[in-house]
Design an enzyme around this catalytic site. Structure first.
Site, PDB file in Angstrom:
ATOM      1  N   SER A   1       8.204  -1.424  -1.563  1.00 53.47           N
ATOM      2  CA  SER A   1       8.579  -0.225  -0.600  1.00 53.47           C
ATOM      3  C   SER A   1       9.929  -0.600   0.220  1.00 53.47           C
ATOM      4  O   SER A   1      10.386   0.481   0.501  1.00 53.47           O
ATOM      5  CB  SER A   1       7.372  -0.470   0.622  1.00 53.47           C
ATOM      6  OG  SER A   1       6.016  -0.334  -0.102  1.00 53.47           O
TER       7      SER A   1
ATOM      8  N   ARG B   1      10.868  -2.607   8.862  1.00 53.76           N
ATOM      9  CA  ARG B   1       9.344  -2.668   8.936  1.00 53.76           C
ATOM     10  C   ARG B   1       8.870  -1.579   9.916  1.00 53.76           C
ATOM     11  O   ARG B   1       7.696  -1.171   9.431  1.00 53.76           O
ATOM     12  CB  ARG B   1       9.010  -4.274   9.512  1.00 53.76           C
ATOM     13  CG  ARG B   1       7.733  -4.495   9.312  1.00 53.76           C
ATOM     14  CD  ARG B   1       7.529  -6.206   9.542  1.00 53.76           C
ATOM     15  NE  ARG B   1       7.879  -6.739   8.098  1.00 53.76           N
ATOM     16  CZ  ARG B   1       7.247  -6.654   7.063  1.00 53.76           C
ATOM     17  NH1 ARG B   1       5.937  -6.210   7.148  1.00 53.76           N
ATOM     18  NH2 ARG B   1       7.747  -7.466   6.064  1.00 53.76           N
TER      19      ARG B   1
ATOM     20  N   HIS C   1       8.638   1.008   7.535  1.00 56.59           N
ATOM     21  CA  HIS C   1       7.708   0.885   6.470  1.00 56.59           C
ATOM     22  C   HIS C   1       6.014   0.896   7.126  1.00 56.59           C
ATOM     23  O   HIS C   1       5.349   1.654   6.348  1.00 56.59           O
ATOM     24  CB  HIS C   1       7.731  -0.634   6.350  1.00 56.59           C
ATOM     25  CG  HIS C   1       6.726  -1.206   5.425  1.00 56.59           C
ATOM     26  ND1 HIS C   1       5.578  -1.907   5.790  1.00 56.59           N
ATOM     27  CD2 HIS C   1       6.356  -0.872   3.984  1.00 56.59           C
ATOM     28  CE1 HIS C   1       4.888  -2.271   4.598  1.00 56.59           C
ATOM     29  NE2 HIS C   1       5.106  -1.768   3.721  1.00 56.59           N
TER      30      HIS C   1
END
Lengths: 215, 215
Positions: free
Chosen positions: A20, A43, A46
């Site tokens: 990812s 993040r 994500h």
């Protein structure tokens, strides 16, 4: 895996996060990211699949290093939602000695909020201030929590290791974040309307996971 | 409130959600929304400040009515994260007799995942199937949970009151949602990459809060 007509990529569970982040990095293309901020920005993307976080995140000067120093010293994190508390990696934080605290469901907080005609988020921040410990605050929901943190700090009643300001919403959210950005303490702010408990938790995890990379 | 240079709108805590939904409705402008779907679409936007959810949400035929019938019959909700569990209004769900279950932290789930070299999300879905109860599934994180639900249903080993499919991410997420959309059961799906535990919880709450409006 029979009967399945759609194409499922054959990635082992443990490799999904790695893959990812590779995809996010690819899609960010030529965006030049500060290497300290990059893991946190990625993040947040994500966690939301929302590339707006490339532009949304404000970092005060040396924020990442300062937050990570605090984490490595065993600083605990106070959240304004059980959801944010759930999302922060308590095991990894615990390796440095810190824990994640959320006072939102505490009876005394509910009582004080009622007594003072305020929100439980405000009463939670006041409870944290009374503990006289230097916490990191990770706020993913309540602009009132941010406003109260601002006041407590300005009144000299609270000292903090830093504030992660990521409420989501439409009423007083952008304004409360703008207010917090006037403070002189380590800050990571999801500017504008976007954010959430998941984003607050992701920013915390981004800081925690890279603690040993940045010395 | 002294010292504050930014303008904070004077809205009472209890009115913030109401005001937020008014702003969302204003900004949606002329978008024509199905009155049954509207509260769920708006709640997903409210939770993310991301208007993409106007286009992202797929509802199978009569999904809202069918989910709400199940909730009113006391159906429990199974989530794939503690975060989603935290975000669902358990008190309001409990008024109908249902509860929110998450098996992700259960020891037997961790053991079975290890034994079968799979994810805890898959082992959680298998645990739910073995209970032989008709659950609503609210999946906000793991595409592997969706894939396993698809298989269990196709193999006749699981009967469900419906699936809320809202994992977020970059690997197998869109594909797993496309797979779920082939099923013949009540479905609300956050198509594409976006979603999350917060979105899964928001969809559940949108259903729960309107249970008494839609008879």
């Amino acid at each position: 895996m029979k009967d399945i007509k759609v194409k499922i990529e054959n990635v082992l569970p443990n490799d999904i996060e790695k893959r990812s982040f590779e995809i996010i990095t690819e899609e960010l293309g030529n965006a030049e990211l500060d290497p300290l901020k990059a893991p946190i920005i990625k993040r947040a993307i994500h966690t939301t699949a929302d590339f707006d976080y490339l532009r949304n995140l404000y970092f005060s000067e040396n924020a990442v290093i300062k937050f990570q120093e605090a984490i490595k010293e065993g600083t605990s994190i106070v959240t304004d939602t059980q959801m944010a508390r759930s999302g922060i990696n308590k095991k990894r934080l615990g390796e440095y000695g810190g824990e994640v605290l959320c006072f939102m469901s505490d009876e005394d907080v509910a009582e004080n909020a009622k007594l003072n005609k305020t929100t439980r988020a405000v009463a939670s921040m006041e409870k944290a201030a009374k503990l006289n410990k230097k916490f990191i605050f990770a706020i993913g929901n309540a602009p009132t929590a941010l406003i109260r943190l601002y006041e407590l700090i300005k009144e000299g009643r609270l000292d903090t290791a830093g504030i992660i300001a990521a409420p989501v919403g439409f009423v007083n959210v952008t304004e409360a974040k703008n207010l917090i950005m006037e403070l002189d303490c380590p800050l990571i702010v999801a500017k504008g309307r976007k954010g959430g408990s998941n984003v607050a938790a992701a920013i915390c995890n981004g800081l925690i996971y890279e603690c040993n990379s940045n010395k």
